[in-house]
Design an enzyme around this catalytic site. Structure first.
Site, PDB file in Angstrom:
ATOM      1  N   GLU A  75       0.809  -1.218   0.000  1.00 46.29           N
ATOM      2  CA  GLU A  75       0.000   0.000   0.000  1.00 46.29           C
ATOM      3  C   GLU A  75       0.841   1.266   0.000  1.00 46.29           C
ATOM      4  OE1 GLU A  75      -2.530  -3.248   1.901  1.00 46.29           O
ATOM      5  OE2 GLU A  75      -0.459  -2.528   2.104  1.00 46.29           O
ATOM      6  N   PHE A 137     -12.282  -7.260  13.284  1.00 44.90           N
ATOM      7  CA  PHE A 137     -11.092  -7.747  12.589  1.00 44.90           C
ATOM      8  C   PHE A 137     -10.632  -6.719  11.559  1.00 44.90           C
ATOM      9  CE2 PHE A 137      -9.267 -10.221   8.991  1.00 44.90           C
ATOM     10  CZ  PHE A 137      -8.107 -10.623   9.620  1.00 44.90           C
ATOM     11  N   GLN A 138      -9.358  -6.391  11.614  1.00 41.11           N
ATOM     12  CA  GLN A 138      -8.717  -5.419  10.729  1.00 41.11           C
ATOM     13  C   GLN A 138      -9.374  -4.041  10.797  1.00 41.11           C
ATOM     14  OE1 GLN A 138      -8.310  -7.184   6.778  1.00 41.11           O
ATOM     15  NE2 GLN A 138      -6.291  -7.947   7.336  1.00 41.11           N
ATOM     16  N   LYS A 187     -17.626  -1.258   4.812  1.00 45.23           N
ATOM     17  CA  LYS A 187     -17.908  -2.300   3.832  1.00 45.23           C
ATOM     18  C   LYS A 187     -19.368  -2.312   3.399  1.00 45.23           C
ATOM     19  CE  LYS A 187     -17.655  -7.317   3.122  1.00 45.23           C
ATOM     20  NZ  LYS A 187     -17.215  -8.608   3.700  1.00 45.23           N
ATOM     21  N   MET A 498      24.139   9.301   3.250  1.00 40.11           N
ATOM     22  CA  MET A 498      24.021  10.567   3.951  1.00 40.11           C
ATOM     23  C   MET A 498      24.219  10.394   5.451  1.00 40.11           C
ATOM     24  SD  MET A 498      23.733  13.792   3.380  1.00 40.11           S
ATOM     25  CE  MET A 498      22.866  14.188   1.859  1.00 40.11           C
TER      26      MET A 498
END
Length: 588
Positions: A75, A137-138, A187, A498
């Protein structure tokens, strides 16, 4: 939000295209409404990753072939790709993720877009409405997590609110100071039905989009510009965002004022122009930093006046008068005291200033800067000798594409990013795509994907750090799937370059957690089924570049560069621009 029939004011946007969509007025599922909204807004490329709560949306994708979905491998990669898509085109980018870890994986990409004022629409799914706040969940509070990292965000609880929400969100993302906007959709809202009504106009209460400056502001600025003997222009990302390069050049030429740029302002003025004096800041040129430190008038255009560009704020140039033009009033007097703050769109303000100021030139001031540039040219010179350096590789890539008007350069963050800024001769808007404000390692690979999708006919070269490359190189698989011919040039020095430079200069050579054992990058290329080229000597560079450019698909180039080079000039952390150093011997 309200829908009206009266002509739009400045804080409104026409939301209707030339012809109404076939879906207008029809009863659709929430998922279909989302896809119709993207179609209606012209945002038909989506970088996404599926998951449980967004499956109702994915289920409807085949019914909307005009929406191109690109399956990324992470993602964060999708977010950076959408970011670079927006930078390369100046249009809206779109990234899609599922709930919970899908949404939290977007956070870095969202903040990156926010810091650099990039218009990206981030879409996330959430658990069903009856499970919100119950640790389903999630589940994650995506709107709460992202609230400080976006221009605005929404949790849409009814399908009938989707279309007006999308219209408003896209308007906010793309107007005024652009930025990321987030929409979170449960959802079951994807499954719920409602009539699709794209609003004729969008009105956001209290949201004003600045345009031209007032006559009083222009008069006050013009008086100071006409009176100045040593004026300097600091041109930022706002010049590129607002497509104001021509206006900047016209103003600089009329007033006879040298132009410096920030990192993200590179390309705002052709570097071959007589008044272009390159990048200022932590790794800007010595002459640019000294010019900013000795000017009697500083004109900031479309920039945040940030520490990376200006060094220690209190000692930037206390004697200078400051004029600051920015579309976001929150930037005025935030870091630098400003005599004439102008809230406005630089594309409209610059013509006003050009018309108001007297035609002028400042030959002694320009000559002083030119003399300084010649005297300190060595600190920007490409090292000579048998060793392969990043500076030489970057220079040769630049030379190979000097006459390619469509070439796009993408970088990660670190030493290679600064050497690109110094040696790539960025002279066109949107030619350079890099992470500025957030400084995100790993940006280089997914951003190159997004840039190539946005500009399919362009030559896209990604200059990668070997450390940053390993954070996100899984998006090579997406490049293979989408047949995007990105050239990935890894500057392989075996270090976090760096960080190593800072440990050498400021921590007495105490190198801790900075040396990296590297994989065989040629085997990574082989694993993904793309062309790999290893380069170990300067004499091999040009042939490798030609070979990569001639290849029709992605190419991975492993440049085995020196390990201990440092970027010069440099403004040490906490120092003023006037304290720029050009070698390790000058570091206190």
């Amino acid at each position: 939000m309200t829908t009206t029939q009266r002509p739009p004011a400045r804080d409104e946007q026409q939301a209707r295209p030339s012809a109404p969509p076939p879906a207008q007025g029809r009863r659709l599922s929430g998922a279909d409404i989302v896809l119709e909204c993207l179609t209606y807004a012209g945002a038909t490329t989506v970088f996404g990753y599926p998951g449980g709560v967004v499956l109702p949306l994915y289920d409807r994708l085949p019914a909307h072939p005009q929406v191109r979905h690109i399956l990324v491998r992470h993602e964060q990669g999708g977010g950076h790709a959408a970011d670079a898509y927006a930078r390369a085109t100046g249009e809206l980018g779109v990234a899609l993720a599922t709930s919970g870890p899908g949404a939290t994986n977007l956070v870095t990409a969202v903040q990156n877009a926010m810091m650099d004022s990039v218009p990206v629409l981030f879409l996330t799914g959430n658990v069903a409405r009856n499970l919100i706040g119950r640790d389903g969940f999630q589940e994650a509070d995506a709107t709460g997590i992202l609230m400080p990292a976006v221009k605005h965000n929404y949790l849409v609880m009814r399908a009938q609110d989707l279309a007006p929400t999308f219209a408003e969100a896209i308007y906010l993302a793309t107007t005024g100071r652009p930025g990321p906007v987030h929409i979170d959709i449960p959802k079951d809202v994807f499954l719920e039905e409602a009539e699709f009504h794209w609003p004729e106009r969008v009105h956001v209460r209290g949201y004003q989009v600045p345009g031209a400056a007032s006559e009083e502001e222009i008069r006050a600025a013009a008086e100071r510009i006409d009176a100045a003997e040593r004026p300097i222009i600091l041109a930022g990302h706002g010049i590129v965002i607002s497509r104001s390069s021509e206006e900047l050049q016209a103003f600089a030429e009329r007033a006879g004022i040298p132009v410096l740029t920030t990192l993200l302002g590179l390309g705002g003025l052709d570097q071959r122009h007589a008044l272009s004096y390159g990048m200022m800041g932590m790794h800007g040129s010595y002459h640019a930093n000294m010019a900013a430190s000795n000017a009697d008038l500083i004109i900031g255009l479309g920039m945040r006046m940030d520490d990376r560009a200006l060094g220690r704020f209190a000692d930037l140039n206390p004697a200078a008068t400051v004029i600051h033009v920015d579309i976001d009033p929150a930037e005025h007097n935030k870091n630098i005291d400003t005599a004439v703050p102008i809230t406005g769109d630089v594309k409209e303000v610059l013509p006003q200033l050009t018309a108001a100021v007297k035609r002028a030139s400042h030959p002694e001031w320009v000559r002083w800067i030119d003399d300084l540039a010649r005297a300190h040219a060595d600190s920007l010179a490409v090292p000579e000798g048998p060793e392969l350096t990043v500076q030489y590789v970057v220079q040769q890539i630049a030379r190979a594409h000097a006459h390619d008007d469509d070439a796009v350069i993408v970088t990660g963050v670190g030493q290679h990013q600064m050497w690109v800024a110094q040696h790539m001769s960025i002279s066109r808007p949107r030619q350079l795509i890099t992470s500025g404000g957030l400084g995100t390692m790993g940006f280089e690979v997914p951003a190159a994907l997004g840039a190539q999708v946005a500009r399919p006919d362009a030559s896209v070269w990604s200059i990668c750090g070997d450390g940053g490359f390993q954070m996100t190189f899984q998006e090579i698989a997406t490049m293979v799937d989408e047949q995007t011919p990105v050239k990935l040039a890894i500057m392989n020095n075996g270090y976090l370059g760096m960080v190593r430079q800072w440990q050498e200069l400021f921590y007495k050579d105490n190198y801790v957690a900075v040396s990296m054992s590297q994989p065989d990058f040629m085997k990574i290329a082989e694993a993904y089924g793309i062309k790999g080229i290893r380069v170990e000597e300067p004499g091999q560079v040009d042939a490798a570049i030609r070979d990569a450019d001639a290849h029709p698909g992605p190419v991975l180039l492993d440049f085995r560069v020196t390990a201990d080079d440092n970027v010069w000039p440099m403004v040490p952390a906490g120092a003023a621009l006037s304290e720029t150093v050009e070698s390790a011997d000058e570091v206190v």
